[in-house]
Design a protein around this motif. Structure first.
Motif, PDB file in Angstrom:
ATOM      1  N   LEU A 126      44.667  64.847  59.914  1.00  0.00           N
ATOM      2  CA  LEU A 126      43.478  65.721  59.934  1.00  0.00           C
ATOM      3  C   LEU A 126      43.249  65.387  61.547  1.00  0.00           C
ATOM      4  O   LEU A 126      43.823  64.468  61.919  1.00  0.00           O
ATOM      5  CB  LEU A 126      42.485  65.589  59.437  1.00  0.00           C
ATOM      6  CG  LEU A 126      41.774  63.743  59.203  1.00  0.00           C
ATOM      7  CD1 LEU A 126      40.693  63.489  59.981  1.00  0.00           C
ATOM      8  CD2 LEU A 126      41.707  63.610  58.010  1.00  0.00           C
ATOM      9  N   VAL A 150      30.988  64.993  59.563  1.00  0.00           N
ATOM     10  CA  VAL A 150      31.777  65.356  58.459  1.00  0.00           C
ATOM     11  C   VAL A 150      31.662  64.331  57.121  1.00  0.00           C
ATOM     12  O   VAL A 150      31.552  63.173  57.589  1.00  0.00           O
ATOM     13  CB  VAL A 150      33.282  65.310  58.859  1.00  0.00           C
ATOM     14  CG1 VAL A 150      34.302  65.669  57.859  1.00  0.00           C
ATOM     15  CG2 VAL A 150      33.387  65.402  60.385  1.00  0.00           C
ATOM     16  N   ILE A 165      33.399  63.147  53.554  1.00  0.00           N
ATOM     17  CA  ILE A 165      34.941  63.183  53.077  1.00  0.00           C
ATOM     18  C   ILE A 165      34.126  63.371  51.507  1.00  0.00           C
ATOM     19  O   ILE A 165      33.920  61.867  51.032  1.00  0.00           O
ATOM     20  CB  ILE A 165      36.056  62.174  53.326  1.00  0.00           C
ATOM     21  CG1 ILE A 165      36.157  62.462  55.212  1.00  0.00           C
ATOM     22  CG2 ILE A 165      36.669  61.901  52.256  1.00  0.00           C
ATOM     23  CD1 ILE A 165      36.846  61.361  55.664  1.00  0.00           C
ATOM     24  N   LYS A 180      39.460  58.478  48.882  1.00  0.00           N
ATOM     25  CA  LYS A 180      38.336  59.236  49.717  1.00  0.00           C
ATOM     26  C   LYS A 180      37.465  58.016  50.329  1.00  0.00           C
ATOM     27  O   LYS A 180      38.194  57.371  52.457  1.00  0.00           O
ATOM     28  CB  LYS A 180      36.799  59.580  49.832  1.00  0.00           C
ATOM     29  CG  LYS A 180      36.116  58.452  48.261  1.00  0.00           C
ATOM     30  CD  LYS A 180      35.180  59.781  48.232  1.00  0.00           C
ATOM     31  CE  LYS A 180      34.088  58.926  47.629  1.00  0.00           C
ATOM     32  NZ  LYS A 180      35.014  58.113  45.490  1.00  0.00           N
ATOM     33  N   ARG A 202      31.383  70.503  58.199  1.00  0.00           N
ATOM     34  CA  ARG A 202      31.960  69.888  57.468  1.00  0.00           C
ATOM     35  C   ARG A 202      32.481  69.162  56.008  1.00  0.00           C
ATOM     36  O   ARG A 202      31.584  68.072  56.004  1.00  0.00           O
ATOM     37  CB  ARG A 202      33.770  69.493  59.079  1.00  0.00           C
ATOM     38  CG  ARG A 202      34.859  69.759  58.628  1.00  0.00           C
ATOM     39  CD  ARG A 202      35.501  70.133  59.220  1.00  0.00           C
ATOM     40  NE  ARG A 202      36.787  69.153  59.203  1.00  0.00           N
ATOM     41  CZ  ARG A 202      37.536  68.639  60.209  1.00  0.00           C
ATOM     42  NH1 ARG A 202      37.587  67.785  60.958  1.00  0.00           N
ATOM     43  NH2 ARG A 202      39.233  68.528  60.308  1.00  0.00           N
ATOM     44  N   ILE A 224      35.241  67.421  53.502  1.00  0.00           N
ATOM     45  CA  ILE A 224      36.978  67.519  53.048  1.00  0.00           C
ATOM     46  C   ILE A 224      36.549  67.269  52.017  1.00  0.00           C
ATOM     47  O   ILE A 224      35.784  66.095  51.994  1.00  0.00           O
ATOM     48  CB  ILE A 224      37.542  66.955  54.349  1.00  0.00           C
ATOM     49  CG1 ILE A 224      37.111  67.442  55.405  1.00  0.00           C
ATOM     50  CG2 ILE A 224      38.582  66.210  53.634  1.00  0.00           C
ATOM     51  CD1 ILE A 224      37.744  66.082  57.055  1.00  0.00           C
ATOM     52  N   HIS A 225      37.643  67.800  51.105  1.00  0.00           N
ATOM     53  CA  HIS A 225      37.572  67.075  49.687  1.00  0.00           C
ATOM     54  C   HIS A 225      39.156  67.038  49.797  1.00  0.00           C
ATOM     55  O   HIS A 225      40.417  66.904  49.800  1.00  0.00           O
ATOM     56  CB  HIS A 225      37.395  68.508  47.980  1.00  0.00           C
ATOM     57  CG  HIS A 225      36.456  68.562  48.373  1.00  0.00           C
ATOM     58  ND1 HIS A 225      35.887  70.031  49.182  1.00  0.00           N
ATOM     59  CD2 HIS A 225      35.471  68.725  48.044  1.00  0.00           C
ATOM     60  CE1 HIS A 225      34.440  70.143  49.127  1.00  0.00           C
ATOM     61  NE2 HIS A 225      34.570  69.404  47.780  1.00  0.00           N
ATOM     62  N   ILE A 276      44.262  65.605  51.229  1.00  0.00           N
ATOM     63  CA  ILE A 276      42.810  66.801  51.108  1.00  0.00           C
ATOM     64  C   ILE A 276      43.327  68.319  50.531  1.00  0.00           C
ATOM     65  O   ILE A 276      44.699  68.786  51.237  1.00  0.00           O
ATOM     66  CB  ILE A 276      43.086  67.287  52.918  1.00  0.00           C
ATOM     67  CG1 ILE A 276      42.484  65.707  53.435  1.00  0.00           C
ATOM     68  CG2 ILE A 276      42.000  68.385  52.780  1.00  0.00           C
ATOM     69  CD1 ILE A 276      42.516  65.321  55.004  1.00  0.00           C
ATOM     70  N   ASP A 301      40.732  70.494  50.170  1.00  0.00           N
ATOM     71  CA  ASP A 301      39.834  71.727  50.797  1.00  0.00           C
ATOM     72  C   ASP A 301      39.443  70.349  52.296  1.00  0.00           C
ATOM     73  O   ASP A 301      39.290  70.147  52.090  1.00  0.00           O
ATOM     74  CB  ASP A 301      38.937  71.734  50.027  1.00  0.00           C
ATOM     75  CG  ASP A 301      38.358  73.302  50.446  1.00  0.00           C
ATOM     76  OD1 ASP A 301      38.946  74.190  51.493  1.00  0.00           O
ATOM     77  OD2 ASP A 301      36.764  73.183  49.827  1.00  0.00           O
ATOM     78  N   ASP A 302      39.257  71.619  52.868  1.00  0.00           N
ATOM     79  CA  ASP A 302      38.746  71.595  54.495  1.00  0.00           C
ATOM     80  C   ASP A 302      37.915  72.735  55.075  1.00  0.00           C
ATOM     81  O   ASP A 302      38.210  73.646  55.641  1.00  0.00           O
ATOM     82  CB  ASP A 302      39.252  70.585  55.301  1.00  0.00           C
ATOM     83  CG  ASP A 302      39.274  70.077  56.857  1.00  0.00           C
ATOM     84  OD1 ASP A 302      37.924  70.342  56.824  1.00  0.00           O
ATOM     85  OD2 ASP A 302      39.965  69.942  57.417  1.00  0.00           O
ATOM     86  N   ASN A 303      36.460  72.537  55.066  1.00  0.00           N
ATOM     87  CA  ASN A 303      34.993  73.486  55.144  1.00  0.00           C
ATOM     88  C   ASN A 303      34.011  73.206  56.399  1.00  0.00           C
ATOM     89  O   ASN A 303      33.876  72.230  56.162  1.00  0.00           O
ATOM     90  CB  ASN A 303      34.570  74.198  54.253  1.00  0.00           C
ATOM     91  CG  ASN A 303      35.856  74.703  52.971  1.00  0.00           C
ATOM     92  OD1 ASN A 303      36.473  75.592  53.652  1.00  0.00           O
ATOM     93  ND2 ASN A 303      35.314  74.699  51.835  1.00  0.00           N
ATOM     94  N   ARG A 304      34.407  74.357  57.138  1.00  0.00           N
ATOM     95  CA  ARG A 304      33.257  73.322  58.787  1.00  0.00           C
ATOM     96  C   ARG A 304      31.997  74.810  57.589  1.00  0.00           C
ATOM     97  O   ARG A 304      33.061  76.078  57.658  1.00  0.00           O
ATOM     98  CB  ARG A 304      33.780  74.322  60.073  1.00  0.00           C
ATOM     99  CG  ARG A 304      35.085  72.649  60.239  1.00  0.00           C
ATOM    100  CD  ARG A 304      35.041  73.544  61.879  1.00  0.00           C
ATOM    101  NE  ARG A 304      35.639  71.869  62.318  1.00  0.00           N
ATOM    102  CZ  ARG A 304      37.079  71.716  62.094  1.00  0.00           C
ATOM    103  NH1 ARG A 304      37.969  72.352  61.874  1.00  0.00           N
ATOM    104  NH2 ARG A 304      37.255  70.759  63.135  1.00  0.00           N
TER     105      ARG A 304
END
Length: 232
Positions: A28, A36, A38, A46, A210, A212-213, A219, A221-224
């Motif tokens: 990442l 961010v 997590i 995490k 953002r 981050i799952h 990881i 899922d990673d959404n901004r």
């Protein structure tokens, strides 16, 4: 500009059938100034990831680069100095020294590094976080939300490249939780900080830039998003 990058980051425990992959090929990047979150359930990896990002634990393999420096290429002394100067930490349990005043707690890491606190900057941080009138008090004389503000101030005054927050609102009520997140956002914007926060609170995470799952060390899922705390 990326302030943090990881590549193929792994943390394995045990071998064979008993092997646990706490982190499994995590790659990442985080841009300067991002807030961010997590997110993951207990055992998702995490917290292990946060420890790797902060140089608190060594990976099985892979790299972590902070402000252009591959931190695990440093020897133990170099890593300790780098972490003290470039990475700030905010923990769920505050970790304040009970016999020291608010001011003494805040400047302690800077003084341990052999430096003198920048008084104008310390004052600015105290005013921003709303604790300028609490500097002579002991931690035990403060509420949980106020103690967390002190912990944030302590992390900020060293002017780190990245601030890592591990469940920073986990011990707070809902009102204090919103206040602390709002202050993290405000301090990030005001002092140009990059903040990475571990949380199990999905609603809280959605207020960040953002999300981050993490599941099973990966990881997923990673959404901004353009989270707007003050509009909530």
């Amino acid at each position: 500009m990326n302030i943090l990058e990881t590549k193929d980051l792994k943390k394995y425990y045990g071998t064979g059938d008993n092997q646990v992959k706490a982190l499994d090929n995590v790659t990442l990047s985080v841009e300067e100034g991002e807030l961010v979150a997590i997110v993951g359930c207990s055992g998702s990896g995490k917290s292990t990831l946060l420890h790797m990002l902060g140089g608190l634990d060594y990976p099985t393999s892979g790299t972590v680069k902070v402000a252009g420096k591959e931190i695990f290429q440093l020897n133990e002394t170099e890593l300790t100095i780098f972490r003290r100067r470039r990475i700030g930490f905010v923990f769920q349990n505050y970790n304040l020294v009970p016999i020291l005043s608010v001011y003494e707690n805040i400047v302690l890491p800077v003084e341990l590094d052999g430096r003198k606190p920048e008084q104008a900057f310390v004052k600015d941080v105290l005013q921003t976080l709303g604790i300028a009138d609490k500097i002579d008090r002991l931690p035990g004389q403060l509420s949980g939300g106020q103690q967390q503000r002190v912990a944030i101030a302590r992390a900020l005054v060293a002017k780190p490249s990245i601030l890592l927050a591990d469940e920073p609102t986990g011990n707070l009520d809902s009102r204090s939780t919103q206040e602390v997140l709002g202050l993290l956002k405000l301090s990030g914007e005001r002092f140009h900080q990059t903040i990475i926060m571990i949380t199990h609170n999905e609603a809280l995470a959605q207020l960040c830039d953002r999300v981050i799952h993490v599941e099973d060390g990966k990881i997923v899922d990673d959404n901004r998003e353009e989270g707007d705390f003050y509009a909530k």
